[in-house]
Write a protein that holds these residues in place. Structure first.
Motif, PDB file in Angstrom:
ATOM      1  N   THR A 100      -4.127  10.417  -7.992  1.00 48.35           N
ATOM      2  CA  THR A 100      -4.974   9.444  -8.687  1.00 48.35           C
ATOM      3  C   THR A 100      -4.958   9.667 -10.190  1.00 48.35           C
ATOM      4  O   THR A 100      -4.851   8.716 -10.972  1.00 48.35           O
ATOM      5  CB  THR A 100      -6.420   9.534  -8.157  1.00 48.35           C
ATOM      6  OG1 THR A 100      -6.379   9.380  -6.732  1.00 48.35           O
ATOM      7  CG2 THR A 100      -7.303   8.467  -8.767  1.00 48.35           C
ATOM      8  N   ARG A 101      -5.029  10.930 -10.610  1.00 47.46           N
ATOM      9  CA  ARG A 101      -5.030  11.225 -12.055  1.00 47.46           C
ATOM     10  C   ARG A 101      -3.719  10.795 -12.708  1.00 47.46           C
ATOM     11  O   ARG A 101      -3.715  10.216 -13.793  1.00 47.46           O
ATOM     12  CB  ARG A 101      -5.253  12.720 -12.294  1.00 47.46           C
ATOM     13  CG  ARG A 101      -6.715  13.157 -12.224  1.00 47.46           C
ATOM     14  CD  ARG A 101      -6.920  14.501 -12.912  1.00 47.46           C
ATOM     15  NE  ARG A 101      -5.938  15.492 -12.500  1.00 47.46           N
ATOM     16  CZ  ARG A 101      -6.111  16.343 -11.470  1.00 47.46           C
ATOM     17  NH1 ARG A 101      -7.211  16.321 -10.762  1.00 47.46           N
ATOM     18  NH2 ARG A 101      -5.172  17.203 -11.167  1.00 47.46           N
ATOM     19  N   VAL A 145       6.011   8.319  -8.878  1.00 39.97           N
ATOM     20  CA  VAL A 145       4.831   9.060  -8.409  1.00 39.97           C
ATOM     21  C   VAL A 145       4.381   8.489  -7.068  1.00 39.97           C
ATOM     22  O   VAL A 145       4.059   9.239  -6.137  1.00 39.97           O
ATOM     23  CB  VAL A 145       3.690   9.004  -9.458  1.00 39.97           C
ATOM     24  CG1 VAL A 145       2.415   9.632  -8.906  1.00 39.97           C
ATOM     25  CG2 VAL A 145       4.109   9.709 -10.743  1.00 39.97           C
ATOM     26  N   GLU A 146       4.386   7.152  -6.934  1.00 42.23           N
ATOM     27  CA  GLU A 146       3.958   6.522  -5.674  1.00 42.23           C
ATOM     28  C   GLU A 146       4.848   6.918  -4.507  1.00 42.23           C
ATOM     29  O   GLU A 146       4.397   6.996  -3.371  1.00 42.23           O
ATOM     30  CB  GLU A 146       3.951   4.994  -5.835  1.00 42.23           C
ATOM     31  CG  GLU A 146       2.781   4.500  -6.685  1.00 42.23           C
ATOM     32  CD  GLU A 146       2.918   3.029  -7.088  1.00 42.23           C
ATOM     33  OE1 GLU A 146       1.941   2.470  -7.606  1.00 42.23           O
ATOM     34  OE2 GLU A 146       4.006   2.451  -6.890  1.00 42.23           O
ATOM     35  N   LYS A 147       6.133   7.176  -4.821  1.00 44.54           N
ATOM     36  CA  LYS A 147       7.071   7.561  -3.761  1.00 44.54           C
ATOM     37  C   LYS A 147       7.204   9.071  -3.637  1.00 44.54           C
ATOM     38  O   LYS A 147       8.198   9.562  -3.079  1.00 44.54           O
ATOM     39  CB  LYS A 147       8.439   6.945  -4.047  1.00 44.54           C
ATOM     40  CG  LYS A 147       8.484   5.441  -3.849  1.00 44.54           C
ATOM     41  CD  LYS A 147       9.868   4.905  -4.137  1.00 44.54           C
ATOM     42  CE  LYS A 147       9.853   3.381  -4.189  1.00 44.54           C
ATOM     43  NZ  LYS A 147      11.113   2.832  -4.681  1.00 44.54           N
ATOM     44  N   ASN A 148       6.238   9.822  -4.211  1.00 40.80           N
ATOM     45  CA  ASN A 148       6.270  11.290  -4.105  1.00 40.80           C
ATOM     46  C   ASN A 148       7.539  11.897  -4.683  1.00 40.80           C
ATOM     47  O   ASN A 148       8.048  12.894  -4.170  1.00 40.80           O
ATOM     48  CB  ASN A 148       6.155  11.741  -2.639  1.00 40.80           C
ATOM     49  CG  ASN A 148       4.834  11.345  -2.032  1.00 40.80           C
ATOM     50  OD1 ASN A 148       3.823  11.273  -2.724  1.00 40.80           O
ATOM     51  ND2 ASN A 148       4.843  11.081  -0.735  1.00 40.80           N
ATOM     52  N   ARG A 156       1.620  14.972  -3.197  1.00 40.62           N
ATOM     53  CA  ARG A 156       0.578  15.425  -4.127  1.00 40.62           C
ATOM     54  C   ARG A 156      -0.792  15.240  -3.493  1.00 40.62           C
ATOM     55  O   ARG A 156      -0.982  14.353  -2.659  1.00 40.62           O
ATOM     56  CB  ARG A 156       0.674  14.646  -5.438  1.00 40.62           C
ATOM     57  CG  ARG A 156       1.928  15.017  -6.221  1.00 40.62           C
ATOM     58  CD  ARG A 156       2.138  14.244  -7.473  1.00 40.62           C
ATOM     59  NE  ARG A 156       3.331  14.787  -8.151  1.00 40.62           N
ATOM     60  CZ  ARG A 156       4.587  14.426  -7.855  1.00 40.62           C
ATOM     61  NH1 ARG A 156       4.826  13.512  -6.937  1.00 40.62           N
ATOM     62  NH2 ARG A 156       5.611  15.003  -8.471  1.00 40.62           N
ATOM     63  N   SER A 157      -1.748  16.051  -3.915  1.00 40.11           N
ATOM     64  CA  SER A 157      -3.112  15.863  -3.420  1.00 40.11           C
ATOM     65  C   SER A 157      -3.613  14.510  -3.906  1.00 40.11           C
ATOM     66  O   SER A 157      -3.119  13.969  -4.903  1.00 40.11           O
ATOM     67  CB  SER A 157      -4.011  16.959  -3.979  1.00 40.11           C
ATOM     68  OG  SER A 157      -4.229  16.734  -5.357  1.00 40.11           O
ATOM     69  N   ALA A 158      -4.606  13.962  -3.176  1.00 36.40           N
ATOM     70  CA  ALA A 158      -5.160  12.658  -3.560  1.00 36.40           C
ATOM     71  C   ALA A 158      -5.670  12.701  -4.996  1.00 36.40           C
ATOM     72  O   ALA A 158      -5.490  11.744  -5.762  1.00 36.40           O
ATOM     73  CB  ALA A 158      -6.287  12.275  -2.602  1.00 36.40           C
ATOM     74  N   GLU A 159      -6.278  13.821  -5.395  1.00 38.40           N
ATOM     75  CA  GLU A 159      -6.830  13.928  -6.754  1.00 38.40           C
ATOM     76  C   GLU A 159      -5.709  13.895  -7.795  1.00 38.40           C
ATOM     77  O   GLU A 159      -5.788  13.166  -8.785  1.00 38.40           O
ATOM     78  CB  GLU A 159      -7.618  15.243  -6.940  1.00 38.40           C
ATOM     79  CG  GLU A 159      -8.891  15.344  -6.119  1.00 38.40           C
ATOM     80  CD  GLU A 159      -8.599  15.594  -4.639  1.00 38.40           C
ATOM     81  OE1 GLU A 159      -7.571  16.242  -4.320  1.00 38.40           O
ATOM     82  OE2 GLU A 159      -9.381  15.130  -3.782  1.00 38.40           O
ATOM     83  N   VAL A 177       0.827  -1.202   0.000  1.00 39.23           N
ATOM     84  CA  VAL A 177       0.000   0.000   0.000  1.00 39.23           C
ATOM     85  C   VAL A 177       0.867   1.260   0.000  1.00 39.23           C
ATOM     86  O   VAL A 177       2.071   1.194   0.249  1.00 39.23           O
ATOM     87  CB  VAL A 177      -0.984   0.039   1.208  1.00 39.23           C
ATOM     88  CG1 VAL A 177      -2.039  -1.055   1.071  1.00 39.23           C
ATOM     89  CG2 VAL A 177      -0.245  -0.078   2.508  1.00 39.23           C
ATOM     90  N   ARG A 178       0.228   2.376  -0.272  1.00 42.53           N
ATOM     91  CA  ARG A 178       0.976   3.599  -0.480  1.00 42.53           C
ATOM     92  C   ARG A 178       1.756   4.017   0.769  1.00 42.53           C
ATOM     93  O   ARG A 178       2.890   4.499   0.667  1.00 42.53           O
ATOM     94  CB  ARG A 178      -0.004   4.722  -0.871  1.00 42.53           C
ATOM     95  CG  ARG A 178       0.706   5.780  -1.691  1.00 42.53           C
ATOM     96  CD  ARG A 178      -0.138   6.988  -1.980  1.00 42.53           C
ATOM     97  NE  ARG A 178       0.720   8.064  -2.426  1.00 42.53           N
ATOM     98  CZ  ARG A 178       0.356   9.329  -2.463  1.00 42.53           C
ATOM     99  NH1 ARG A 178      -0.849   9.681  -2.117  1.00 42.53           N
ATOM    100  NH2 ARG A 178       1.194  10.256  -2.861  1.00 42.53           N
TER     101      ARG A 178
END
Lengths: 109, 109, 109, 109
Positions: free
Chosen positions: A29-30, B49-52, A23-26, A2-3
């Motif tokens: 996700t995008r 992206v998953e790791k910011n 990053r914001s959740a939105e 998981v993240r």
């Protein structure tokens, strides 16, 4: 995984000077959604090669991946300028501009 | 699924008018290898992206995918012109030229 | 017509809401120099067509003009971000970001 | 200088091994017309710089020149493949393919 786990792992293994951005959740996700689609498109092209698809049919699909990557770039770039570059400029950190210009130069090649 | 199975399945499900092209084992392997690497690069970007990861670090990796897609195009295009376009021209089938021009136009956008 | 005359004429004929930017003498000279060279390159390509030059020789020169335009863009973009976008961000005028993104989108097509 | 004079001069000064291509009056006129317009667009951009035009307004015009150069390329490329590459392939001169691929590679950079 998981993240949260990935983030924790990153914090443990990454050197502390390494830059990151929450990053914001939105937005998250995008971006992930776009990358999943691009990965699917690339797998689709491999399927075409495996099935002996005709060359120009494959080339047209590659052009579609190019377009999808450009849309991903635009999305990322927009948030980067609106959030990171703006924050750094307001804080007097002008190195954000050189970083941006260097990335743009690679993208516009 | 091995390659022979995929080909058999394609013959069964595809309309008979559909164009295909058999590729040499060498060309096939090189194209698949390139696509596997590109798929891995896209997965790597998703991991970032998953790791910011920081935006410009991600943008630089997208530029690398662009370059890898161009190299794939070049490889496919070279064999297409040397084999398919040449064979069609020698057979008087000039529609191969319009097909090629239409694919090039999409790639050069 | 010298530069001062052109500027005066502009002030007279342009609507007052129109945005402009004064450039430093160095930046101005570099930009004009690049544009003069690009104009010369385009004229050179017309000369090639007039002399029945071979197609691929012409295409190679067009690629050179593409590269020269990219270098001009980079130069203009760098100063634009360092000066205009920065100034507007510090003044809280975030529309500068949308303007920049819209121009980048057209350039990365 | 009229076209005939230019051609004569070319015959006199060019090495005999140099490749040329006679174009139809229609193709010639279309190519020259496109180049004249592109030259005018570049001059227009110089005029914008001279009048202190705003950066993003200039960048948008550069994007228009990019598009016009692509249209010129497409026109030239189409006739090149339909006439030169075809003729050379029918004559067994496969070096036309490498020439074409090398020009395409420069254009797709």
């Amino acid at each position: 995984m998981v993240r949260e786990d990935i983030n924790r792992e990153m914090e443990e293994t990454q050197c502390p000077c390494h830059k990151t951005r929450e990053r914001s959740a939105e937005e998250y996700t995008r971006l992930i959604h776009r990358l999943n689609r691009i990965e699917g498109q690339v797998r689709g092209i491999r399927g075409m090669v495996e099935k002996n698809a005709y060359c120009t049919d494959i080339l047209v699909q590659v052009a579609a991946v190019n377009a999808a990557l450009k849309a991903f770039n635009r999305e990322l770039l927009e948030q980067h300028i609106k959030i990171c570059v703006k924050r750094d400029m307001l804080a007097g950190k002008d190195e954000a501009i050189d970083e941006l210009l260097s990335a743009l130069q690679k993208l516009m090649k």
